[in-house]
Design an enzyme around this catalytic site. Structure first.
Site, PDB file in Angstrom:
ATOM      1  CG  HIS A   1      -1.656   1.301   1.413  1.00 43.16           C
ATOM      2  ND1 HIS A   1      -1.504   2.113   2.520  1.00 43.16           N
ATOM      3  CD2 HIS A   1      -2.540   1.934   0.603  1.00 43.16           C
ATOM      4  CE1 HIS A   1      -2.272   3.181   2.396  1.00 43.16           C
ATOM      5  NE2 HIS A   1      -2.919   3.084   1.242  1.00 43.16           N
ATOM      6  CB  SER A   2       1.025   4.247   0.384  1.00 52.87           C
ATOM      7  OG  SER A   2       1.583   5.536   0.326  1.00 52.87           O
TER       8      SER A   2
END
Length: 902
Positions: free
Chosen positions: A168-169
């Protein structure tokens, strides 16, 4: 200042706030369903080798579990397929619970005990998007964690040879960075799925370590090596709800012949079709279900581990994230196909259109169309149903040239000619401000119409499309919903909207990715109902245009603020040079802003760079590449090239200059008011002073302070020294404000005659060297008050300039403070030692006054003339290298400090 100046900056502030409102709130509501845990989640920490735990004391590796599964895995005797979740910037390892919980529920319905083991890494919630010094450390710990995970399966009958990564990210960027490690075996990771990860470039480049990290990752993945060809990567962007990482940055930059890399926006993911913000993309049920379904389809039933077949991996990913046919990946169509039913249930359709509504009793009805008579006249056969059937319902028979299908629900079908259903509509100009519109009326006689939005292919364009639908339907007649699809041919960022009958639907038309040429434009597809009229109106939405500018160029706004502040300082020095006085920062910003002196040299320089001889000479000298605004397509942004023939980026640069001036104007106003309030609060704690030299240092004390700050930065972190020097200078400003208040109060109490005698007896320059008079002090005069006010305005300007390095270095300071228990020294330190000149200059400027500054005619004049070239250079080389702003400000303040002493 005149009221017109305040009105102008108030209007600019209103435009800025309108753009921010569109950026932060101008999108659809969150339509994601929440994922829930059915049992209490547990995170079992996995013991790491001693040398790994000692080298990375702030990190940890965990296994997610719930209920009975958590009890069964206490001994870490694992047999499932390993999946490792990587949190992003300031992310928690507990964000893996949505993926882990849904995977556990899915495994309950799987035959043969097929399941997944979901691991997660604790990166101590580090701010890796703002401080790049720990990105390599996280990558190295990820490598060690993968090796530890695979060792947990050593007693498994069919142990896994690789781990699937879900990032994520910034976790997704770290996952791809694994392949840059010299000792990493590429076979350990064959599938990477990233969520809202800025692969193309960092969101904001606050230090050189982030850019170096990205450069190494980009260089590694740009090669067409065989080991990377066998790795499948899927990048999912969040859409317009994610204002932290715009979906254009989630694009994977890979060789054109590498078909194992996919990029898609979540609004275009089949059976998801929603936009997510930066955090909800982790727990959005629709997307989590698509991810878990894909993972289970990738598990081989024989080994209960993820498949090593690259073609199967891409087939499954395309099925769940790109195009969702009914036939599952790997399944073969059953031949021959047997149909049951009586002759009454079969019907041949000889018309161009079919509408079938089933009777109340559910029956199966078969229809077949002859293909041979329609092939030449029509290009497409369009069919839609009111239900989402998960089994095949349409079949083609090539030998008999017929299409056959069966239904138990509403069905509509028709033959189509693509050209006759496509209407070109030129979009309004971006500067029409919504006053003009492009209108088109469609009297629908079919099921699908396409509107080609001509010249709509740039990210700074934004439109509000209104679709009014009115139908001639009888009461009780069954019709399906309208579906409006915004289709972008060059990027998978399609979005869908539904509407009933009658209806008025507003669609926000914006782009995540630009197209450099004008060969194609965005398309609005209307899945309509017959006998309906559709009125489509396209207008430019100026607030959304501002929102798009801030979405793409907002991170470079500090560059323009710094440019404006340097020009304001140049205006102040001009006044000091000619009058010996100073002016307020707000007045300097208003009168010192001259965009033409900035934009014209930059435009000329870009024109020269388009010439081959100049570009070759520039590269031969080894000079840095010129930064352009992040408005260009992927290939142009990676090469730092401006697109020939496009002057809009220069107009947007002018707009950013005005917005930067507005932020600087009101920011200096807020700083001045804050200083006034703080000085009022702190005044009772200090003795009243009437001298302009309050809170200054003697030369030995000043030298000792400089040495102390330099040592402090070298031992701890440079950002701490920057903060300390800023506070020392701020204290000087506060004491000047207290002195100004004290003098104003005293002069109100002293008789007017005494003030006149004092002013006639001594000039402001001589007052400090003269003895006190019996009828008053030379410090108690209007001239002395003006001197203090001049110094106050000068130091307020310096404090405003120092605020930018303070803000840019804040993430490093936060990272250092949160890891203080592990190490006192920040390694690597992006703000040391090149900020030493800034620290020295800020300390030396504490003793500076307008009087000493005005005496330095030669050096002050040189500083005055160098500020404009510094501003132009900063605007040319800093938009994509934000940390360079500190270097330019350091040079300007060093020149200013030198002017005070020479």
């Amino acid at each position: 200042m005149s009221p017109a100046v305040y009105a102008l900056h108030a209007c600019a502030l209103a435009l800025l706030l309108a753009g921010l409102r569109e950026l932060l709130f101008g999108f659809e509501e969150n339509r994601c369903s929440m994922t829930y845990m059915f049992e209490h989640p547990e995170y079992r920490r996995i013991q790491l080798p001693r040398h790994v735990a000692h080298q990375y004391p702030a990190y940890g590796l965990y296994l997610y579990g719930e209920g009975m599964y958590a009890q069964e895995t206490r001994g870490l005797k694992l047999t499932g397929a390993p999946v490792l979740f990587l949190p992003g910037n300031a992310g928690s390892y507990k964000q893996a619970r949505s993926l882990g919980s849904v995977a556990l529920r899915k495994a309950e319905n799987m035959e043969g005990g097929v399941h997944m083991n979901v691991f997660t890494i604790n990166f101590n919630e580090e701010l890796v998007a703002l401080y790049g010094g720990s990105l390599l450390r996280q990558t190295q710990f990820l490598h060690e964690s993968i090796r530890v995970i695979l060792r947990l399966y050593k007693n498994c009958p069919d142990p896994p040879s690789s781990v699937v990564l879900v990032g994520h990210s910034m976790g997704g960027v770290v996952a791809r960075a694994l392949f840059t490690l010299p000792r990493f075996n590429p076979r350990l990771v064959t599938l990477i799925l990233t969520q809202a990860s800025p692969h193309l470039a960092p969101v904001i480049s606050l230090d050189p370590h982030i850019l170096e990290f990205y450069s190494s990752v980009r260089q590694r993945w740009s090669t067409a090596s065989e080991d990377l060809q066998n790795v499948s990567v899927l990048s999912v962007g969040g859409g317009y709800r994610d204002y932290q990482v715009r979906s254009g940055l989630a694009t994977l930059s890979c060789p054109a012949n590498d078909h194992n890399k996919l990029s898609v926006v979540v609004t275009a993911v089949p059976r998801t079709w929603v936009s997510t913000d930066h955090l909800s993309i982790v727990w959005c049920k629709e997307l989590v279900l698509a991810t878990v379904r894909a993972f289970f389809d990738l598990i081989e039933p024989e080994t209960q581990q993820f498949t090593g077949d690259v073609k199967k991996r891409m087939s499954v990913l395309n099925h769940h994230f790109i195009r969702h046919p009914v036939l599952l990946p790997g399944d073969q169509p059953v031949t021959p196909v047997s149909f049951t039913g009586t002759p009454e249930t079969w019907s041949e359709v000889n018309t161009l259109r079919l509408f079938y509504s089933p009777p109340k009793e559910a029956t199966v009805q078969y229809f077949f169309f002859a293909l041979s008579s329609r092939r030449k006249a029509y290009t497409h056969f369009y069919c839609r149903s009111s239900s989402m059937e998960m089994s095949s319902w349409i079949f083609g028979c090539t030998q008999m040239n017929v299409l056959a299908f069966f239904f138990q629900y509403i069905v509509e079908c028709e033959w189509q000619r693509e050209k006759s259903l496509t209407m070109p509509v030129p979009v309004p100009h971006i500067l029409s401000f919504g006053l003009t519109a492009s209108d088109v009326t469609i009297n629908s006689s079919g099921l699908l119409h396409s509107i080609q939005l001509q010249h709509f292919h740039q990210v700074y364009q934004a439109f509000k499309i209104t679709v009014m639908c009115h139908c001639k339907t009888t009461k009780g007649e069954l019709v399906m919903l309208n579906i409006y699809r915004m289709k972008v041919p060059w990027f998978r960022e399609d979005s869908f909207h539904t509407a009933g009958f009658p209806s008025v639907t507003e669609i926000s038309a914006m782009l995540h990715m630009a197209r450099s040429d004008n060969t194609s434009s965005a398309i609005l597809q209307l899945h309509t109902a017959p006998n309906c009229q559709y009125k489509v109106s396209v207008r430019t939405s100026f607030p959304k245009v501002l929102g798009q500018i801030l979405r793409f160029c907002g991170p470079v706004l500090p560059v323009y603020m710094a440019v404006v502040l340097l020009l304001a300082l140049k205006r102040q020095l001009s006044v000091v040079l000619h009058t010996g006085r100073s002016v307020a920062m707000r007045e300097s910003i208003a009168k010192g802003l001259q965009p033409h002196k900035l934009e014209l040299p930059v435009l000329l320089f870009h024109l020269l760079l388009r010439q081959a001889w100049f570009q070759e000479g520039w590269s031969t000298l080894g000079l840095p590449s010129v930064d352009s605004l992040p408005l260009s397509p992927v290939e142009d942004l990676l090469q730092h090239e401006a697109v020939p023939g496009q002057d809009w980026p220069h107009l947007i640069s002018l707009s950013l200059c005005i917005l930067g001036a507005t932020v600087a104007f009101w920011g200096s106003t807020v700083l001045s008011m804050s200083v006034h309030v703080m000085s009022f609060i702190l005044a009772p704690l200090h003795r009243p002073s009437v001298s302009r030299h309050c809170a200054t240092f003697s030369p030995p004390a000043q030298f000792l302070l400089i040495i102390s700050l330099v040592v402090l930065g070298g031992v701890t972190c440079g950002a701490l020294s920057i903060t300390a020097s800023y506070l020392f200078h701020l204290y000087r400003v506060l004491r000047l404000q207290m002195t100004e208040m004290s003098l104003s109060h005293m002069l109100n109490l002293v008789p007017q005659k005494t003030q006149q005698n004092t002013e006639n007896g001594y000039s402001s320059a001589e007052a400090q060297n003269k003895p006190k008079e019996s009828n008053g002090s030379p410090f108690l005069s209007e001239a002395a008050l003006h001197d203090v006010r001049d110094d106050l305005q000068l130091h307020l300007s310096v404090s405003t300039l120092l605020t930018l390095p303070l803000m840019l270095s804040a993430p490093s300071l936060i990272y250092w403070s949160r890891n203080l228990r592990y190490s006192v020294h920040l390694v690597p330190d992006p703000w040391w030692p090149h900020t030493v000149p800034l620290i020295i200059a800020s300390v030396l400027l504490i003793n500076c006054t307008t009087l000493t500054l005005s005496h330095s005619k030669l050096m002050l004049g040189l500083t005055f003339h160098l500020l404009l070239p510094l501003s132009i250079t900063m605007m040319t080389f800093s938009p994509l290298h934000l940390y360079r702003v500190t270097h330019f400000l350091s040079a300007a303040l060093t020149l200013l400090a030198t002017s005070c002493y020479l």
